[in-house]
Design a protein around this motif. Structure first.
Motif, PDB file in Angstrom:
ATOM      1  N   PHE A 102      -8.170   0.685   3.158  1.00  0.00           N
ATOM      2  CA  PHE A 102      -7.064   1.416   2.538  1.00  0.00           C
ATOM      3  C   PHE A 102      -6.703   0.920   1.146  1.00  0.00           C
ATOM      4  N   CYS A 103      -7.208  -0.236   0.760  1.00  0.00           N
ATOM      5  CA  CYS A 103      -6.801  -0.864  -0.503  1.00  0.00           C
ATOM      6  C   CYS A 103      -7.992  -1.007  -1.442  1.00  0.00           C
ATOM      7  N   ARG A 135      -5.237   0.725  -5.788  1.00  0.00           N
ATOM      8  CA  ARG A 135      -5.225   2.154  -5.430  1.00  0.00           C
ATOM      9  C   ARG A 135      -5.244   2.334  -3.915  1.00  0.00           C
ATOM     10  N   GLU A 136      -4.327   3.162  -3.398  1.00  0.00           N
ATOM     11  CA  GLU A 136      -4.368   3.533  -1.989  1.00  0.00           C
ATOM     12  C   GLU A 136      -5.602   4.413  -1.770  1.00  0.00           C
ATOM     13  N   TYR A 159       1.766  11.399   2.876  1.00  0.00           N
ATOM     14  CA  TYR A 159       1.799   9.959   3.121  1.00  0.00           C
ATOM     15  C   TYR A 159       2.850   9.619   4.157  1.00  0.00           C
ATOM     16  N   GLU A 163       1.668   3.871   5.655  1.00  0.00           N
ATOM     17  CA  GLU A 163       0.575   3.909   4.680  1.00  0.00           C
ATOM     18  C   GLU A 163       1.037   3.394   3.326  1.00  0.00           C
ATOM     19  N   ILE A 164       2.230   3.785   2.927  1.00  0.00           N
ATOM     20  CA  ILE A 164       2.749   3.340   1.627  1.00  0.00           C
ATOM     21  C   ILE A 164       3.106   1.860   1.668  1.00  0.00           C
ATOM     22  N   ILE A 167       0.007  -0.634   1.275  1.00  0.00           N
ATOM     23  CA  ILE A 167      -0.625  -0.733  -0.047  1.00  0.00           C
ATOM     24  C   ILE A 167       0.342  -1.343  -1.060  1.00  0.00           C
ATOM     25  N   TRP A 197       7.443   7.215  -1.901  1.00  0.00           N
ATOM     26  CA  TRP A 197       6.712   6.071  -2.462  1.00  0.00           C
ATOM     27  C   TRP A 197       7.671   5.169  -3.238  1.00  0.00           C
ATOM     28  N   GLU A 238      -0.953   5.789  -5.705  1.00  0.00           N
ATOM     29  CA  GLU A 238      -1.593   6.509  -4.600  1.00  0.00           C
ATOM     30  C   GLU A 238      -3.021   6.902  -4.972  1.00  0.00           C
ATOM     31  N   ASN A 239      -3.687   7.591  -4.043  1.00  0.00           N
ATOM     32  CA  ASN A 239      -5.127   7.776  -4.099  1.00  0.00           C
ATOM     33  C   ASN A 239      -5.616   8.524  -5.349  1.00  0.00           C
TER      34      ASN A 239
END
Length: 352
Positions: A102-103, A135-136, A159, A163-164, A167, A197, A238-239
């Motif tokens: 995830f990272c 970056r996620e 999200y 998840e937030i 990261i 976020w 984020e991604n």
């Protein structure tokens, strides 16, 4: 120490550069008394050619069973015509999500020996750059609900709190080990996911009192990277925003062939790869720059194996080779000594 590494060379120059990184790893093993073993797996276009799909179950299982993964590059024009679900890049998404990576850490470092390659003015760059983009990697628009319906198409950015949180914590932790400054990038003036976020970044801030945190909208962050890149130390985002900003940051350094990356999960298991593409037009010609892949190995030693001394030894060896004036074609200038992929790998291994 014994470590088993899954090699995923991939397409184009992937096999060329992975071979040189293995050469350097073996040199580290001899110098510091470690044993590295390897197993090679298919992924990307070469996997499509062999079995009709970009990522085989055996590849994912083999990578999961390893201590770490070293990836070359995937993709190329040969497979551009394929449906999105069968394209080589799906192997990357499958590996990242399948292993819970995830990272994504993407350092953007301007090496003093290559300062002339930077497209920005000297007064903007000053003494150089060292930015870490966090970056996620397994959420957001790339993994959200998507579809097409006649004349409409949609992709959903979604999200969860967890998840937030995970990261953002990585961002804070990395900032603590650097210059204790973190910039969180979002689009909170427009997007609900970005508002969540930003709330979480603020809520976690008291747990990291030594880190100064600020917020930027993604469009402003993109502008500031060009206007005043030295204001940044750690960027967490984020991604999709991270995908774009990390590419921009890498181009500011002027040396995409020099920059590594790491994709980690919570236990520091990781997949390591250069940020550049597969460059099929120069594959097998002993032209490609292996340094980004070699430096990805340094990141592997640092983040997955806790071998900080060994990681620094690789980075210092690379710097020593650059100081001696050796350059592959992508970073070559007059008065330098041009070398090929294999010779550059030899030089770094010898410098260890």
């Amino acid at each position: 120490m014994k470590k088993h590494i899954a090699l995923v060379p991939g397409d184009g120059i992937g096999p060329d550069i992975v071979a040189e990184a293995v050469k350097v790893l073996d040199s580290v093993g001899r110098k510091f008394g470690h044993t590295f073993t390897y197993e090679t797996f298919l992924a990307g276009g070469c996997s499509i050619d062999a079995i009709g799909k970009p990522l085989a179950e055996e590849t994912l299982a083999g990578c999961k069973a390893s201590d770490s993964v070293l990836l070359g590059a995937v993709g190329g024009p040969k497979w551009d015509h394929m449906a999105s679900e069968l394209r080589p890049e799906k192997a990357l998404l499958g590996l990242r999500s399948g292993m819970g990576l995830f990272c994504n850490l993407r350092p953007a470092i301007l090496y003093g020996q290559l300062s002339g390659a930077c497209p920005l003015k000297n007064e903007i760059i000053g003494e150089g750059l060292d930015i870490m983009v966090v970056r996620e990697l397994t959420g957001g628009i790339y993994f959200g609900e998507r579809g097409r319906d006649k004349d409409k198409a949609y992709d959903t950015m979604s999200y969860t709190v967890s998840e937030i949180e995970r990261i953002v914590r990585k961002g804070y932790e990395i900032a603590q080990k650097r210059n204790k400054k973190m910039t969180s990038v979002d689009k909170a003036n427009i997007l609900n996911s970005s508002q969540l976020w930003r709330e979480i970044v603020e809520r976690l801030s008291p747990e990291y009192p030594d880190v100064v945190v600020n917020h930027l909208y993604v469009d402003n962050a993109a502008m500031q990277l060009v206007r005043n890149p030295r204001q940044f130390d750690v960027i967490v985002t984020e991604n999709m925003f991270g995908d774009i900003l990390s590419d921009e940051a890498s181009q500011i350094t002027g040396s995409i062939g020099m920059l590594p990356s790491a994709s980690l999960r919570s236990d520091n298991f990781g997949m390591y790869e250069p940020i550049h593409g597969s460059a099929p037009d120069i594959a097998g010609q002993d032209i490609a720059n292996p340094i980004a892949t070699i430096l990805s190995v340094a990141m592997m030693l640092r983040y997955s194996f806790a071998m900080e001394v060994e990681a620094k030894a690789i980075e210092e060896a690379v710097s020593k080779v650059l100081d001696a004036g050796y350059r592959t074609a992508d970073i070559f200038t007059e008065s330098m000594k041009k070398v090929g992929t294999k010779e550059m790998g030899d030089l770094v291994a010898q410098a260890l």
